[in-house]
Design a protein around this motif. Structure first.
Motif, PDB file in Angstrom:
ATOM      1  N   THR A 142     -23.479  22.632  33.643  1.00  0.00           N
ATOM      2  CA  THR A 142     -23.521  21.322  34.018  1.00  0.00           C
ATOM      3  C   THR A 142     -22.213  21.021  35.055  1.00  0.00           C
ATOM      4  N   GLN A 143     -22.646  20.401  35.981  1.00  0.00           N
ATOM      5  CA  GLN A 143     -21.466  20.302  37.223  1.00  0.00           C
ATOM      6  C   GLN A 143     -21.155  18.682  36.926  1.00  0.00           C
ATOM      7  N   ILE A 144     -19.694  18.630  36.946  1.00  0.00           N
ATOM      8  CA  ILE A 144     -18.919  17.304  36.895  1.00  0.00           C
ATOM      9  C   ILE A 144     -17.924  17.273  38.103  1.00  0.00           C
ATOM     10  N   ALA A 145     -17.553  16.040  38.449  1.00  0.00           N
ATOM     11  CA  ALA A 145     -16.545  15.859  39.247  1.00  0.00           C
ATOM     12  C   ALA A 145     -15.265  15.435  38.669  1.00  0.00           C
ATOM     13  N   VAL A 146     -14.276  16.227  39.483  1.00  0.00           N
ATOM     14  CA  VAL A 146     -12.897  15.919  39.098  1.00  0.00           C
ATOM     15  C   VAL A 146     -12.079  15.475  40.235  1.00  0.00           C
ATOM     16  N   LEU A 147     -11.507  14.204  40.321  1.00  0.00           N
ATOM     17  CA  LEU A 147     -10.857  13.518  41.242  1.00  0.00           C
ATOM     18  C   LEU A 147      -9.416  14.439  41.833  1.00  0.00           C
ATOM     19  N   THR A 148      -9.125  14.515  42.866  1.00  0.00           N
ATOM     20  CA  THR A 148      -7.781  15.206  43.237  1.00  0.00           C
ATOM     21  C   THR A 148      -7.149  14.195  44.181  1.00  0.00           C
ATOM     22  N   PRO A 149      -6.017  14.786  44.837  1.00  0.00           N
ATOM     23  CA  PRO A 149      -5.111  13.789  45.377  1.00  0.00           C
ATOM     24  C   PRO A 149      -5.766  13.758  46.949  1.00  0.00           C
ATOM     25  N   ASP A 150      -4.986  12.585  47.674  1.00  0.00           N
ATOM     26  CA  ASP A 150      -5.473  12.250  49.033  1.00  0.00           C
ATOM     27  C   ASP A 150      -5.151  13.500  49.698  1.00  0.00           C
ATOM     28  N   PRO A 151      -6.090  14.200  50.566  1.00  0.00           N
ATOM     29  CA  PRO A 151      -5.620  15.357  51.508  1.00  0.00           C
ATOM     30  C   PRO A 151      -4.773  15.242  52.434  1.00  0.00           C
TER      31      PRO A 151
END
Length: 288
Positions: free
Chosen positions: A2-11
């Motif tokens: 199952t694929q979930i999203a993980v939010l990361t910093p502003d590039p």
């Protein structure tokens, strides 16, 4: 998987570039053992349009570091995510209110002990002088209510010059010497269940316990009183939290809440006896 999203910093923000990938890797390894794949995506890609997140069955903001430097955009993003009804864990409404440490005052109103705190709309020499007079403290800690990683956080003695002070609303507290001796204790909860605890102490001469300032970390068995306070905090929050890191220290003989980290806390999985299995289990339960 199952694929979930993980939010990361502003590039565009290089501040955490050398640190967050390692944290994401530890999270990903724990999740993979539960049949979950973490797909990283910058939170700043989803501020005005939630379409890029709509296909995910779960979205974790747990590496969205640096939002405090762009708080107006963060709040706009939270509104977008709330309106879209996206499956965030923790809920997007929590991500909004937990981004401003004014929530500590609301928890205090519910009986949660926090350090003595003066809330100020701005900070200048007069405000600091008045705070010393009101508290009788030998040292004060001054920090923005919207902050992270000791950003623009100052420890002041009477007569110290204000160097790079907080801009906007701030909180002022007496400095607690226990930070240097006992340190700050973090208790991690996943799915409402206690997982593990870590003690964090600053290097000699400093007061900041974050790893970027040389903070010294060690796993511990939390004192019973600390666990009671953490559970009291969670009960006062009363939200459907997938994860929580409750940070506290002693003020004299009593435990006090420093922060309830509900957005993007480091879970210190390297110090978790199970390597993060409890976190992965909570994610799988939420998906299920």
């Amino acid at each position: 998987m199952t694929q979930i999203a993980v939010l990361t910093p502003d590039p565009a923000d290089p501040s955490y570039a050398g640190q967050w990938p390692g944290v994401l890797e530890r999270l990903s390894q724990a999740l993979a053992k539960a049949g979950v794949t973490a797909r990283p995506t910058p939170w700043t890609d989803h501020v005005a349009d939630a379409g890029g997140l709509a296909a995910f069955p779960l979205i974790l903001p747990v590496v969205a570091w640096g939002y405090h430097r762009d708080h107006e955009r963060w709040m706009a993003a939270c509104r977008t995510w709330i309106e879209a009804g996206l499956p965030f864990a923790n809920p997007a409404s929590v991500l909004a209110w937990n981004s401003d440490k004014a929530y500590l005052g609301r928890l205090a109103d519910k009986g949660v002990p926090i350090p003595a705190t003066i809330w100020s709309e701005a900070v200048d020499d007069a405000v600091v002088t008045a705070a010393f007079a009101e508290t009788g403290a030998s040292q004060l800690v001054v920090k923005p209510t919207v902050s992270g990683g000791a950003w623009r956080t100052l420890r002041l003695s009477p007569g110290d010059a204000l160097s790079d002070p907080p801009v906007g609303r701030a909180m002022i507290q007496p400095y607690l010497p226990a930070i240097e001796t006992e340190g700050e204790t973090s208790l991690l909860f996943f799915g409402g269940r206690f997982s593990h605890a870590v003690r964090k102490r600053p290097v000699n001469g400093d007061f900041r316990i974050q790893v970027q300032f040389g903070g010294l970390y060690e796993p511990i068995e939390p004192p019973a009183e600390a666990l009671v306070l953490a559970e009291r905090v969670l009960a006062a929050i009363d939200e459907p939290l997938l994860y929580a890191r409750i940070d506290m220290t002693r003020d004299g003989g009593h435990w006090v809440l420093m922060e309830a980290e509900l957005i993007e806390p480091d879970f210190y999985l390297a110090y978790a006896p199970d390597g993060g299995a409890a976190f992965a289990r909570a994610v799988r339960e939420r998906l299920g």
